[in-house]
Design an enzyme around this catalytic site. Structure first.
Site, short mmCIF file in Angstrom:
data_model
loop_
_atom_site.label_atom_id
_atom_site.label_comp_id
_atom_site.label_asym_id
_atom_site.label_seq_id
_atom_site.Cartn_x
_atom_site.Cartn_y
_atom_site.Cartn_z
N GLU A 116 -46.62 -29.08 -53.42
CA GLU A 116 -46.49 -29.21 -51.98
C GLU A 116 -45.27 -30.07 -51.64
O GLU A 116 -44.91 -30.99 -52.37
CB GLU A 116 -47.78 -29.82 -51.40
CG GLU A 116 -48.91 -28.82 -51.51
CD GLU A 116 -50.28 -29.33 -51.05
OE1 GLU A 116 -51.10 -28.50 -50.66
OE2 GLU A 116 -50.52 -30.54 -51.08
N CYS A 129 -40.57 -35.14 -48.12
CA CYS A 129 -41.30 -35.73 -49.25
C CYS A 129 -41.42 -34.65 -50.32
O CYS A 129 -42.03 -33.60 -50.07
CB CYS A 129 -42.67 -36.18 -48.74
SG CYS A 129 -43.74 -36.82 -50.02
N CYS A 136 -50.31 -34.73 -62.28
CA CYS A 136 -49.77 -36.02 -62.72
C CYS A 136 -50.53 -36.43 -63.97
O CYS A 136 -51.73 -36.17 -64.08
CB CYS A 136 -49.97 -37.06 -61.60
SG CYS A 136 -49.12 -38.62 -61.91
N CYS A 140 -54.38 -42.59 -60.95
CA CYS A 140 -54.64 -43.63 -59.95
C CYS A 140 -55.89 -43.21 -59.18
O CYS A 140 -55.99 -42.08 -58.70
CB CYS A 140 -53.44 -43.81 -59.04
SG CYS A 140 -51.95 -44.20 -59.99
N CYS A 143 -55.84 -41.67 -55.53
CA CYS A 143 -54.85 -40.62 -55.25
C CYS A 143 -55.41 -39.25 -55.58
O CYS A 143 -55.92 -39.03 -56.68
CB CYS A 143 -53.59 -40.89 -56.08
SG CYS A 143 -52.38 -39.57 -56.02
N CYS A 370 -49.55 -39.05 -47.48
CA CYS A 370 -49.28 -39.62 -48.80
C CYS A 370 -50.54 -39.64 -49.65
O CYS A 370 -51.59 -40.13 -49.21
CB CYS A 370 -48.82 -41.06 -48.63
SG CYS A 370 -47.21 -41.32 -49.30
N1 SAH Z 1 -46.25 -41.11 -58.50
C1 SAH Z 1 -45.46 -41.88 -57.62
C2 SAH Z 1 -45.04 -41.14 -56.37
C3 SAH Z 1 -46.07 -40.27 -55.70
S1 SAH Z 1 -47.35 -41.06 -54.82
C4 SAH Z 1 -46.14 -43.17 -57.29
O1 SAH Z 1 -47.30 -43.31 -57.61
O2 SAH Z 1 -45.49 -44.05 -56.74
C5 SAH Z 1 -46.57 -41.68 -53.33
C6 SAH Z 1 -47.27 -42.90 -52.74
O3 SAH Z 1 -48.53 -42.54 -52.13
C7 SAH Z 1 -47.59 -43.97 -53.76
O4 SAH Z 1 -47.32 -45.25 -53.26
C8 SAH Z 1 -49.07 -43.79 -53.94
O5 SAH Z 1 -49.65 -44.93 -54.48
C9 SAH Z 1 -49.51 -43.49 -52.53
N2 SAH Z 1 -50.83 -42.89 -52.43
C10 SAH Z 1 -51.46 -42.11 -53.31
N3 SAH Z 1 -52.66 -41.73 -52.85
C11 SAH Z 1 -52.80 -42.27 -51.63
C12 SAH Z 1 -53.81 -42.21 -50.62
N4 SAH Z 1 -54.91 -41.47 -50.79
N5 SAH Z 1 -53.61 -42.88 -49.48
C13 SAH Z 1 -52.46 -43.58 -49.29
N6 SAH Z 1 -51.48 -43.66 -50.18
C14 SAH Z 1 -51.63 -43.02 -51.34
FE1 SF4 Z 2 -49.68 -39.97 -60.05
FE2 SF4 Z 2 -50.88 -40.30 -57.71
FE3 SF4 Z 2 -50.70 -42.34 -59.41
FE4 SF4 Z 2 -48.49 -41.47 -58.14
S1 SF4 Z 2 -50.28 -42.40 -57.18
S2 SF4 Z 2 -48.71 -41.97 -60.34
S3 SF4 Z 2 -48.94 -39.24 -58.06
S4 SF4 Z 2 -51.84 -40.42 -59.76
#
Ligand code: SAH
Ligand code: SF4
Length: 394
Positions: A116, A129, A136, A140, A143, A370
């Protein structure tokens, strides 16, 4: 339809040139790689640099996909290019437009996988974005992408191709006779904050960003490109040296105990190690500030004590703290912090001398915010129990 319901438009019917198997795609090649490809196809070495410049401008400045339109090249040379190469960007299979104007593209790449890409318009700018991986490897716990296993890395062409397909959709390529910079840019900023961990796909991300920054093409300044990492420490100095873009880091916690649970890569490179790598970044990349991303999770990381620890930890690093209200997704094991809690947290950070914007959630009605991105084909890979196991909440 409710007034604020998202508009979904299936664009499967819009004709576009699809990759036809066999011919190498020129999109995503660096200038050096393009030169080699042209020489291998019979271009005299002495002419290669000039041809690279010409073709580069057609592809990345004018948005041309058809060799026949490259009118400053001889006709037989154009025919040769057409028989040997293609100019292809990934296919948009679905486009959703949020009530707030955010656009989410479902993009199909080779192998039938999907990622996406999200366009977020603002009054004086627009941010795209983009994704760097399908899924991934990291998990996390807050996420949505993290619940999807890594399927594969995107190629440089698929990464820069996301910028190109969004420019197609927004009608942003210059019109014939129009010079660079005559209209305000719709896509003025790029954030590598879509699906995937960009620093686990370093070379492709670097090559794609070099193409995006090249002054004879898309021409985005390195200060308008922000790469977000969860904290892949060994690649941070390289990012400064080989890309030189702005850096954002998914910080999200102020103790190793909580960060281990939220951003499990912390077990490998903990907060102290990460901060050491970040301290050098502004000097190495000649950029002003690092953005610390901090997702606000109710009762998990949002106390006054957390805010105070956060400003203590980052002392001495030129920084901005971006507070992200948690974007919920089905089955998520967390809740968004209340607004008064977010404001109280932001206030402590602000009083300590840091800019602390709260990121306005955009495109929530189309799951474009995000951390909500996840490809439709790969949805639902991990069970709720598995998600809970990652959070340590079981
Ligand atoms: N993998 C990279 C970039 C993609 S995620 C990273 O982790 O930085 C982009 C941003 O969205 C990151 O700061 C991540 O921590 C945040 N993010 C992920 N899931 C989220 C959620 N459910 N609500 C708000 N921010 C989130
Ligand atoms: Fe991967 Fe989501 Fe963690 Fe970013 S925030 S490293 S996309 S699992």
């Amino acid at each position: 339809m409710a007034a604020n319901a998202p508009i979904t438009q299936d664009v499967r019917t819009i004709p576009r040139k699809l990759p036809e198997g066999g011919r190498p795609n020129l999109v995503g090649l660096t200038r050096a790689q393009l030169g080699t490809a042209l020489i291998d196809a019979g271009t005299p070495e002495k002419q290669a640099r000039m041809r690279v410049g010409q073709i580069w401008q057609w592809i990345y400045h004018k948005g041309v996909r058809d060799f026949a339109a490259m009118t400053n090249l001889a006709k037989d040379y154009r025919a040769m290019l057409d028989s040997r190469f293609e100019i292809a960007v990934p296919e948009v299979v679905d486009r959703q437009i949020s009530a707030d104007g955010t656009r989410k593209y479902l993009v199909r790449i080779a192998g039938g996988h999907e990622v996406e890409t999200v366009y977020i318009p603002e009054t004086d700018r627009g941010t795209l974005c983009i994704s760097s991986q399908v899924g991934c490897t990291l998990t996390c716990s807050f996420c949505h992408t993290g619940t999807q296993k890594l399927v594969r890395n995107l190629t440089a062409g698929e990464i820069v191709g996301q910028i190109m397909l969004a420019r197609d959709d927004l009608g942003e390529w210059p019109q014939p006779g129009e010079g660079m910079g005559e209209r305000p840019r719709l896509i003025s900023n790029i954030v590598l904050m879509g699906m995937g961990e960009p620093l686990y796909n370093f070379e492709a991300v670097r090559d794609a960003m070099q193409i995006a920054m090249d002054g004879e093409g898309i021409s985005l300044s390195r200060r308008r490109i922000t790469l977000s990492t969860s904290g892949v420490v060994p690649e941070i100095a390289r990012t400064a040296q080989e890309i030189g873009c702005m850096l954002a880091v998914s910080f999200h916690a102020t103790t190793d105990e909580i960060r281990d649970r939220l951003v499990p890569i912390n077990k490998r490179w903990n907060i102290a190690t990460l901060l050491d790598a970040l301290r050098d970044y502004p000097r190495l990349s000649n950029s002003e500030r690092i953005t610390f991303e901090y997702v606000m999770l109710k009762g998990v990381n949002d106390s006054d004590a957390d805010a105070r620890r956060l400003v203590r930890l980052i002392q001495g690093i030129p920084a901005k703290i971006n507070l992200i209200p948690f974007n919920e997704w089905p089955g998520a094991p967390y809740e968004r912090s209340d607004w008064d809690r977010i404001e109280a947290f932001a206030d402590i950070v602000y009083k300590a001398g840091y800019a602390s914007p709260v990121r306005t959630p955009r495109g929530e009605d189309i799951m474009a915010a995000c951390g909500q991105l996840k490809s439709a084909t790969e949805r639902g890979r991990l069970s709720r129990a598995e998600i809970a196991a990652h959070t340590g909440l079981t």
